[in-house]
Design a protein around this motif. Structure first.
Motif, short mmCIF file in Angstrom:
data_model
loop_
_atom_site.label_atom_id
_atom_site.label_comp_id
_atom_site.label_asym_id
_atom_site.label_seq_id
_atom_site.Cartn_x
_atom_site.Cartn_y
_atom_site.Cartn_z
N VAL A 87 0.85 -1.20 0.00
CA VAL A 87 0.00 0.00 0.00
C VAL A 87 0.88 1.24 0.00
N ASP A 88 1.83 1.30 0.92
CA ASP A 88 2.73 2.46 0.97
C ASP A 88 3.52 2.61 -0.32
N ARG A 89 4.01 1.51 -0.85
CA ARG A 89 4.83 1.56 -2.07
C ARG A 89 4.03 2.07 -3.26
N VAL A 90 2.81 1.55 -3.45
CA VAL A 90 2.00 1.99 -4.59
C VAL A 90 1.67 3.47 -4.45
N VAL A 91 1.22 3.87 -3.27
CA VAL A 91 0.85 5.27 -3.08
C VAL A 91 2.07 6.18 -3.31
N GLU A 92 3.22 5.76 -2.82
CA GLU A 92 4.45 6.54 -3.03
C GLU A 92 4.79 6.64 -4.53
N LEU A 93 4.64 5.54 -5.25
CA LEU A 93 5.00 5.51 -6.67
C LEU A 93 4.04 6.31 -7.55
N VAL A 94 2.78 6.36 -7.17
CA VAL A 94 1.80 7.04 -8.04
C VAL A 94 1.46 8.44 -7.56
N ALA A 95 1.86 8.79 -6.35
CA ALA A 95 1.61 10.10 -5.73
C ALA A 95 0.84 11.08 -6.61
N PRO A 96 -0.46 11.19 -6.40
CA PRO A 96 -1.25 12.13 -7.18
C PRO A 96 -0.83 13.57 -6.90
N THR A 97 -0.92 14.40 -7.90
CA THR A 97 -0.66 15.83 -7.74
C THR A 97 -1.84 16.59 -8.31
N SER A 98 -1.87 17.89 -8.08
CA SER A 98 -2.99 18.69 -8.59
C SER A 98 -2.99 18.71 -10.12
N THR A 99 -1.82 18.57 -10.74
CA THR A 99 -1.76 18.58 -12.20
C THR A 99 -1.83 17.18 -12.80
N SER A 100 -1.68 16.15 -11.98
CA SER A 100 -1.73 14.78 -12.48
C SER A 100 -2.41 13.86 -11.46
N PRO A 101 -3.72 14.05 -11.28
CA PRO A 101 -4.44 13.22 -10.30
C PRO A 101 -4.59 11.79 -10.80
N VAL A 124 -6.29 -3.20 -2.20
CA VAL A 124 -6.76 -2.24 -3.20
C VAL A 124 -7.64 -1.17 -2.55
N THR A 125 -8.48 -1.57 -1.63
CA THR A 125 -9.32 -0.61 -0.92
C THR A 125 -8.46 0.41 -0.17
N GLN A 126 -7.42 -0.07 0.49
CA GLN A 126 -6.52 0.84 1.20
C GLN A 126 -5.79 1.78 0.25
N ILE A 127 -5.37 1.27 -0.90
CA ILE A 127 -4.69 2.10 -1.90
C ILE A 127 -5.63 3.20 -2.38
N ILE A 128 -6.85 2.85 -2.71
CA ILE A 128 -7.82 3.83 -3.20
C ILE A 128 -8.13 4.86 -2.13
N ASP A 129 -8.31 4.41 -0.89
CA ASP A 129 -8.59 5.35 0.21
C ASP A 129 -7.43 6.31 0.43
N ARG A 130 -6.20 5.82 0.38
CA ARG A 130 -5.03 6.69 0.57
C ARG A 130 -4.91 7.69 -0.57
N ILE A 131 -5.16 7.24 -1.80
CA ILE A 131 -5.12 8.17 -2.94
C ILE A 131 -6.20 9.23 -2.77
N ALA A 132 -7.38 8.83 -2.33
CA ALA A 132 -8.47 9.79 -2.12
C ALA A 132 -8.10 10.83 -1.06
N GLU A 133 -7.43 10.40 0.00
CA GLU A 133 -6.97 11.35 1.02
C GLU A 133 -6.03 12.38 0.41
N LEU A 134 -5.09 11.93 -0.41
CA LEU A 134 -4.13 12.83 -1.05
C LEU A 134 -4.79 13.74 -2.08
N GLN A 135 -5.94 13.31 -2.59
CA GLN A 135 -6.66 14.09 -3.59
C GLN A 135 -7.84 14.83 -2.96
#
Length: 168
Positions: A87-101, A124-135
């Motif tokens: 989960v940490d690795r995927v979120v770190e690798l894909v790190a959403p940004t305001s210009t590339s969500p 996968v649920t944890q990955i999606i939730d973490r991405i949503a937090e960052l977005q």
């Protein structure tokens, strides 16, 4: 199978009506961003989502698959979805940004290959939730497919006593 990759078992294209084309169609409804493809194989979804304005990141455990994606100019990383820190690795690798969500997370015809489907869904649920937090609450669309052994073409074969074993 693609002639340039004879070692690859799952080298399919996104032909009309395929799982990849249907997934890309669902993702087309999302605002532009990147699609994270978990268990990407050789990135069949990459070109299909690009036609809808999305970027793509393929994540796969197989080094040959990742090498093929990179050779084809597809953004890809090698990562085992069963790793403890996935989960940490995927979120770190894909790190959403305001210009590339992250517009979407795909997991197409993968879960049946994983040793612990219940854990896989949790990951996968944890990955999606973490991405949503960052977005700031914007959840990426999750597109999942699981092969249907009861599909009409296979069902007819099963009823007539046929089970055609193939390499894939």
């Amino acid at each position: 199978m693609s002639s340039d990759s004879p070692r690859l078992k799952y080298d399919f294209g996104a032909s009309p009506g395929s799982t990849y084309a249907r997934a890309a169609g669902l993702l087309a409804e999302e605002p532009p961003g990147r699609v994270v493809d978990l268990g990407a194989g050789v990135g069949a979804l990459a070109h299909a989502v690009a036609t809808h304005g999305h970027g793509y990141i393929g994540v796969d455990a197989d080094s040959d698959n990742v090498a093929t994606m990179l050779d084809r100019g597809i953004d890809a990383v090698q990562l085992d979805l069963m790793a403890v820190d996935v989960v940490d690795r995927v979120v770190e690798l894909v790190a959403p940004t305001s210009t590339s969500p992250i517009a979407g997370v795909a997991m197409l015809d993968v879960i049946e290959h994983l040793p612990d489907p219940k854990r896989s869904v949790s990951v996968v649920t944890q990955i999606i939730d973490r991405i949503a937090e960052l977005q700031e609450g914007r959840h990426p669309l999750f597109v999942v497919s699981i092969p249907n052994v009861a599909h009409s073409d296979l069902g007819v074969k099963l009823v007539t006593g046929r089970w055609d074993v193939t390499a894939t």
